[in-house]
Design an enzyme around this catalytic site. Structure first.
Site, PDB file in Angstrom:
ATOM      1  N   LYS A  30      52.320  37.469  34.926  1.00 15.89           N
ATOM      2  CA  LYS A  30      52.831  36.095  34.843  1.00 15.89           C
ATOM      3  C   LYS A  30      54.352  36.091  34.969  1.00 15.89           C
ATOM      4  O   LYS A  30      54.934  35.296  35.720  1.00 15.89           O
ATOM      5  CB  LYS A  30      52.391  35.483  33.516  1.00 15.89           C
ATOM      6  CG  LYS A  30      52.617  33.983  33.431  1.00 15.89           C
ATOM      7  CD  LYS A  30      52.022  33.396  32.144  1.00 15.89           C
ATOM      8  CE  LYS A  30      50.512  33.423  32.167  1.00 15.89           C
ATOM      9  NZ  LYS A  30      49.912  32.878  30.942  1.00 15.89           N
ATOM     10  N   ARG A 100      53.903  32.371  26.066  1.00 10.55           N
ATOM     11  CA  ARG A 100      52.627  32.789  26.665  1.00 10.55           C
ATOM     12  C   ARG A 100      52.598  34.292  26.875  1.00 10.55           C
ATOM     13  O   ARG A 100      53.608  34.921  27.146  1.00 10.55           O
ATOM     14  CB  ARG A 100      52.442  32.128  28.040  1.00 10.55           C
ATOM     15  CG  ARG A 100      52.138  30.655  28.033  1.00 10.55           C
ATOM     16  CD  ARG A 100      51.921  30.186  29.475  1.00 10.55           C
ATOM     17  NE  ARG A 100      51.386  28.831  29.556  1.00 10.55           N
ATOM     18  CZ  ARG A 100      52.141  27.760  29.726  1.00 10.55           C
ATOM     19  NH1 ARG A 100      53.455  27.871  29.808  1.00 10.55           N
ATOM     20  NH2 ARG A 100      51.587  26.565  29.812  1.00 10.55           N
ATOM     21  N   GLY A 109      42.394  33.928  29.566  1.00 11.44           N
ATOM     22  CA  GLY A 109      41.814  33.467  28.305  1.00 11.44           C
ATOM     23  C   GLY A 109      41.684  34.532  27.227  1.00 11.44           C
ATOM     24  O   GLY A 109      41.158  34.278  26.159  1.00 11.44           O
ATOM     25  N   MET A 111      44.212  36.329  25.814  1.00 16.94           N
ATOM     26  CA  MET A 111      45.313  36.392  24.850  1.00 16.94           C
ATOM     27  C   MET A 111      45.852  34.993  24.588  1.00 16.94           C
ATOM     28  O   MET A 111      45.355  34.015  25.104  1.00 16.94           O
ATOM     29  CB  MET A 111      46.375  37.362  25.353  1.00 16.94           C
ATOM     30  CG  MET A 111      45.859  38.807  25.344  1.00 16.94           C
ATOM     31  SD  MET A 111      47.073  39.984  25.892  1.00 16.94           S
ATOM     32  CE  MET A 111      47.291  39.521  27.590  1.00 16.94           C
ATOM     33  N   ARG A 344      48.954  33.197  40.279  1.00 14.60           N
ATOM     34  CA  ARG A 344      48.404  34.560  40.248  1.00 14.60           C
ATOM     35  C   ARG A 344      47.311  34.641  41.300  1.00 14.60           C
ATOM     36  O   ARG A 344      46.780  33.615  41.731  1.00 14.60           O
ATOM     37  CB  ARG A 344      47.844  34.897  38.868  1.00 14.60           C
ATOM     38  CG  ARG A 344      46.701  34.000  38.416  1.00 14.60           C
ATOM     39  CD  ARG A 344      46.281  34.315  36.994  1.00 14.60           C
ATOM     40  NE  ARG A 344      45.341  33.339  36.473  1.00 14.60           N
ATOM     41  CZ  ARG A 344      45.136  33.110  35.198  1.00 14.60           C
ATOM     42  NH1 ARG A 344      45.827  33.765  34.292  1.00 14.60           N
ATOM     43  NH2 ARG A 344      44.258  32.214  34.797  1.00 14.60           N
ATOM     44  N   HIS A 463      17.545  56.194  29.576  1.00 15.67           N
ATOM     45  CA  HIS A 463      16.466  56.240  30.568  1.00 15.67           C
ATOM     46  C   HIS A 463      16.262  54.856  31.178  1.00 15.67           C
ATOM     47  O   HIS A 463      16.211  54.692  32.394  1.00 15.67           O
ATOM     48  CB  HIS A 463      15.165  56.727  29.896  1.00 15.67           C
ATOM     49  CG  HIS A 463      13.979  56.678  30.810  1.00 15.67           C
ATOM     50  ND1 HIS A 463      13.141  55.575  30.877  1.00 15.67           N
ATOM     51  CD2 HIS A 463      13.524  57.556  31.729  1.00 15.67           C
ATOM     52  CE1 HIS A 463      12.217  55.803  31.797  1.00 15.67           C
ATOM     53  NE2 HIS A 463      12.422  56.998  32.318  1.00 15.67           N
ATOM     54  N   SER A 773      26.185  70.210  43.195  1.00 17.23           N
ATOM     55  CA  SER A 773      26.133  68.770  42.973  1.00 17.23           C
ATOM     56  C   SER A 773      26.386  68.560  41.485  1.00 17.23           C
ATOM     57  O   SER A 773      25.693  69.135  40.652  1.00 17.23           O
ATOM     58  CB  SER A 773      24.765  68.211  43.363  1.00 17.23           C
ATOM     59  OG  SER A 773      24.765  66.821  43.164  1.00 17.23           O
ATOM     60  N   CYS A 840      25.885  63.674  41.737  1.00  9.04           N
ATOM     61  CA  CYS A 840      24.658  62.870  41.724  1.00  9.04           C
ATOM     62  C   CYS A 840      24.417  62.212  40.369  1.00  9.04           C
ATOM     63  O   CYS A 840      23.391  61.598  40.149  1.00  9.04           O
ATOM     64  CB  CYS A 840      23.448  63.709  42.130  1.00  9.04           C
ATOM     65  SG  CYS A 840      23.116  65.075  41.008  1.00  9.04           S
ATOM     66  N   TYR A 860      30.761  64.165  49.190  1.00  7.90           N
ATOM     67  CA  TYR A 860      29.909  62.982  49.096  1.00  7.90           C
ATOM     68  C   TYR A 860      29.698  62.595  47.640  1.00  7.90           C
ATOM     69  O   TYR A 860      29.882  63.404  46.731  1.00  7.90           O
ATOM     70  CB  TYR A 860      28.549  63.203  49.785  1.00  7.90           C
ATOM     71  CG  TYR A 860      27.612  64.171  49.077  1.00  7.90           C
ATOM     72  CD1 TYR A 860      26.757  63.740  48.064  1.00  7.90           C
ATOM     73  CD2 TYR A 860      27.572  65.529  49.425  1.00  7.90           C
ATOM     74  CE1 TYR A 860      25.911  64.610  47.408  1.00  7.90           C
ATOM     75  CE2 TYR A 860      26.730  66.413  48.774  1.00  7.90           C
ATOM     76  CZ  TYR A 860      25.899  65.949  47.767  1.00  7.90           C
ATOM     77  OH  TYR A 860      25.067  66.815  47.105  1.00  7.90           O
TER      78      TYR A 860
END
Length: 884
Positions: A30, A100, A109, A111, A344, A463, A773, A840, A860
């Site tokens: 801000k 502010r 919203g 703070m 913003r 799970h 992996s 993975c 990957y």
């Protein structure tokens, strides 16, 4: 006193005219934007910003503002008084300010804000006299007392709202605006009396005392529960702190030529270009946001004040062109003059984000790379899952809140067992929500049929959470307040009992649970999504695979852009009804021959599964993990089920129970599982290798155009000799089958790195492993030494006490677990320069974890099908950030 290296005192306060947009880390979002708008010559009420460093210093000094910072603030108060020609507490020309918060990341919203600071009995009279508007003066005063009491002294708003309602009833009016100056004067006195009753002292009249109270309150709000929760959800570090903006007041509540509003340069829901917003005449900012009165659409301002509307349109266009992004702005009109209070980059829905990014490229405001970087990857979740109808959701009240384990919206009738879920959904065509204490692998079929899953236990990687995410099913986990009835066919939550067949709704994106049926709308993916993801893929260097155990999961993942399977879990295939009997027969066998006979029944089933997956994936890489869970997971626990199984197998209940008891483990996570099963029972590894290789050979013969290279992954290795032993079983079996088939087929053997010892000795393990992996779910459990299913019980206390900022199962711990991964990557490459490296664990779909994987050199990431697009975008952003 804090000093810089040169011995100079740190500058803790900046006038708006001294800052700019690049100082965001110091001035907060801000403050930096107010400074930037000031620099652009826009009508910004002037003021100063107290830096984020001052906030950090406040906490370091035991929640005190030290003398140096106080002195600088007083100096800048003097500068603001000189700039505006007004003075705090003056009975001729008094200065009033707003205070502010403003962190470097937008936290709407979260703070606190205080308006009209500087008012006291003398000043309010001066303002009434000067403006000739007594009602305005006392309206501002009662608002200030209410806000200061709530935000600074933590006296709840509700006490004051009650007094306002009583006053309106007494006067027979509906709206706050209908109260007269005398009514508001009386209210201000009632408010001060309420303050004294609650706080034990008079309401402060000295503006400087008020100012320091407000600054402290904003610093304090950085640590309030909602701000801490928001930071955890959005990966915002606690150490950043918030800045404080002190800005001279302009008033939207001076009469019908004054007003206040909030506007967006584009529609934040759809992304459509054009001014979108609302305003209220004769009001202050909190009235618009709080919904106390119904605001007007911004387009009405063109009729009410065409000159101000035209000026505002021009400013909006300038700001959007300047920031190259959709802007969210707050403005006030004081007696016909426009002032800008904030701008913003606007929060937007996922749908809007993709449209805005593509439109801005077409308009020449940003390039493709900036478009890719402008989207928050986490938002993609919302595009791929059903959502609640917005109006229906607004009207509903939550009855409880658990962990948002798998996104999407689900509404259905409550069932308590996986069998009932399957029966009600598949045979009766009903929408069901499966409610369990916790789920087990045996529940997989019921979970598949359920619209949503609700569990009382388990964390973000329990799970239920992992399986639900893989299926794209909505899930809320760890809702500990659920009390199950003794009949196991009901539960209590939010003071009400819900029975089998009752309707409930789950929001897997927020964790909210509702005790009613709420309408849902299906997921919708637009052409904007495909276009932007195409750009992302062109900049991405890291591959994205999926964790998939079925051809359906694999097909879904390919649709979402997966380039292979990084983890196919063979055990999930064993839980289907026609197979569980054979695996149980294998487990209770006493001899190798008996075990081999049972495994022979499983072989064609496993081979068929792998053939289906290879056919779906064509010649994309597929990594298949050998059996991982402990064997007791496949055996029944219910006495009736044990009796039925004993009868099926032709053995006594006692003998079966003895076998089940012998497999019981005190800590199954670290017990007889993974490669340890193949060391104990080599025939399991032989059968699984045979199924994998024969499937690959069969599919290759049917499709000679595909080059299938099986990747066989050995789980839970902690010692190179372990891997060497299991690899010996695999290569002996595979080489024999390939030779017998007379084909030329290559295959690879690798391991999961999920035990800290494996990471530390990765240079040794790489002598045997052709790929690593990272199984970061187990690696995180073993590094931290806590179970992911139980951690939820104590992690909240750790967040509260600032020991951890995030759930390490949801966001990769880069400091500890990440260090182990770095050691393993380095060791693996030193031994085997061409080693293939991937991940993975569930972290493969978390954007910040994907970026970390890119930085340490993984080739990957692999994640559940519905997280594949998130990983694709995160991988592209990691590569683009690296270019900068």
């Amino acid at each position: 006193m804090k000093e810089t290296q040169k011995g100079m005192t740190t500058k803790f306060v900046y006038e708006f005219s001294e800052g700019n947009a690049s100082m965001r880390n110091l001035l907060g979002g801000k403050g930096a934007n107010l400074a930037e708008m000031t620099g652009l010559g826009m009508p910004v009420p002037q003021g100063f910003t107290i830096t984020t460093e001052a906030c950090t210093q406040y906490y370091e000094d035991g929640e005190q503002i030290n003398d140096e910072i106080k002195a600088q603030i007083l100096e800048y108060v003097g500068k603001l008084e000189a700039l505006t020609g007004k003075k705090f507490g003056d009975d001729e020309n008094p200065l009033l300010v707003s205070v502010r918060s403003g962190a470097r990341a937008s936290m709407p919203g979260m703070m606190d804000t205080i308006l009209n600071l500087g008012l006291n009995p003398t000043v309010v009279e001066t303002i009434a006299r000067k403006t000739g508007n007594e009602r305005f003066a006392y309206d501002s005063y009662r608002r200030f007392i209410q806000m200061y009491s709530d935000v600074v002294m933590e006296v709840g708003k509700s006490y004051f709202e009650k007094l306002i309602d009583e006053m309106k009833d007494k006067r027979g009016v509906k709206q706050d605006t209908e109260l007269t100056a005398d009514d508001l004067k009386e209210l201000a006195e009632q408010f001060k009396a309420e303050y004294k009753a609650k706080v034990g002292e008079d309401f402060p009249t000295d503006p400087i005392e008020q100012l320091f109270g407000a600054i402290k309150a904003v610093f304090r709000s950085w640590d309030n529960p909602r701000a801490n929760y928001y930071r955890r959800m959005n990966d915002i570090p606690y150490s950043w702190g918030t800045a404080v903006n002190v800005q001279s007041m302009v008033f939207g509540n001076m009469g019908e030529t004054s007003g206040t509003g909030v506007a967006f340069s584009r529609n934040p829901s759809t992304g459509e270009k054009g001014l979108f917003g609302e305003y209220l005449m004769n009001a202050q900012g909190e009235d618009v946001v709080a919904g106390v009165r119904t605001p007007q659409p911004i387009s009405h301002l063109a009729d009410q004040n065409p000159a101000v509307y035209a000026q505002f349109e021009q400013i909006v266009e300038t700001l959007e062109n300047h920031y190259h992004d959709m802007q969210d702005m707050e403005f006030t009109i004081e007696e016909g003059k426009l002032y800008m209070l904030q701008t913003r980059n606007g929060k937007r829905t996922a749908t809007a984000a993709f449209r805005i990014a593509c439109d801005m490229v077409d308009e020449g405001k940003i390039d493709e790379k900036q478009a890719v970087l402008s989207i928050d990857p986490k938002q993609i979740d919302a595009l791929l899952h059903p959502q609640f109808d917005a109006a229906a959701l607004k009207a509903a009240t939550p009855i409880g809140k658990g962990l948002p384990a798998s996104p999407g919206a689900a509404t259905g009738q409550v069932v308590f067992t996986a069998e009932d879920a399957t029966d009600w959904a598949s045979r009766q065509g009903k929408d069901v929500i499966l409610v369990r204490l916790e789920t087990t692998p045996e529940d997989i079929e019921g979970m598949h049929y359920a619209k949503g899953i609700l569990t009382a236990r388990g964390g973000m990687t329990s799970h239920a959470a992992v399986v639900a995410r893989g299926m794209g099913t909505c899930c809320v986990s760890g809702l500990g307040e659920i009390k199950f009835g003794a009949d196991e066919k009901s539960f209590e939550l939010g003071g009400k009992t819900y029975k089998e067949g009752d309707w409930i709704s789950l929001d897997g994106s927020t964790g909210q649970v509702y005790g009613e049926q709420i309408a849902t709308v299906p997921a919708s993916i637009s052409g904007y999504f495909g276009r932007l993801m195409g750009w992302a893929d062109s900049y991405r260097t890291m591959k994205v695979r999926t964790n998939a155990d079925t051809p359906a999961d694999a097909a879904q993942a390919i649709q979402f852009g997966a380039e292979g399977i990084g983890l196919c879990r063979t055990e999930h295939m064993f839980f289907e009804t026609d197979r569980i009997a054979a695996i149980r027969e294998m487990i209770v066998s006493d001899t190798v021959e008996q075990r081999k006979a049972a495994l022979a029944k499983l072989l064609p089933m496993q081979r068929g599964d792998f053939e289906a997956i290879y056919t779906e994936m064509q010649d994309r890489p597929v990594t298949i993990r050998l059996l991982d869970p402990p064997l007791h997971e496949f055996l029944p626990t219910d006495p009736e089920d044990v009796k039925a199984l004993a009868a099926d197998m032709g053995i006594s209940v006692e003998k079966l129970q003895e076998k089940i008891d012998s497999l019981h483990e005190f800590n199954p996570m670290m017990g007889h599982r993974g490669c340890r099963l193949d060391v104990t029972y080599p025939e399991i590894g032989e059968m699984q290798t045979q199924a994998i290789i024969e499937a690959a050979i069969n599919v290759s013969k049917a499709h000679p155009e595909w080059n299938i290279v099986p990747e066989i992954m050995v789980p839970l290795v902690g010692e190179v000799k372990e891997l060497a032993y299991v690899k010996g079983i695999i290569t002996e079996t595979a080489d024999r089958l390939i030779k017998e088939a007379g084909v030329d087929m290559k295959y690879m053997v690798g391991t999961m790195i999920e035990i800290p010892r494996a990471a530390i000795t990765a240079d040794e393990i790489a002598k045997e492993a052709e790929f690593f992996s990272f199984g970061t779910n187990d690696l995180t459990q073993m590094t931290f030494g806590f179970s992911r299913d139980d951690a939820g019980k104590f992690l909240d206390a750790y967040y509260e006490k600032k020991i951890y900022e995030n759930d390490p199962f949801a966001k990769l711990d880069q400091t500890g677990v990440g260090k182990l991964m770095g050691i393993a990557v380095k060791g693996g490459k030193e031994t085997r320069p061409d080693i293939k490296l991937g991940i993975c664990g569930e972290h493969g779909g978390d954007p910040s974890s994907v970026e970390f994987c890119y930085r340490i050199g993984l080739q990957y990431v692999s994640c559940s099908p519905f997280r594949v697009p998130i990983a694709r975008l995160a991988a592209a952003q990691a590569a683009l950030k690296d270019e900068k």
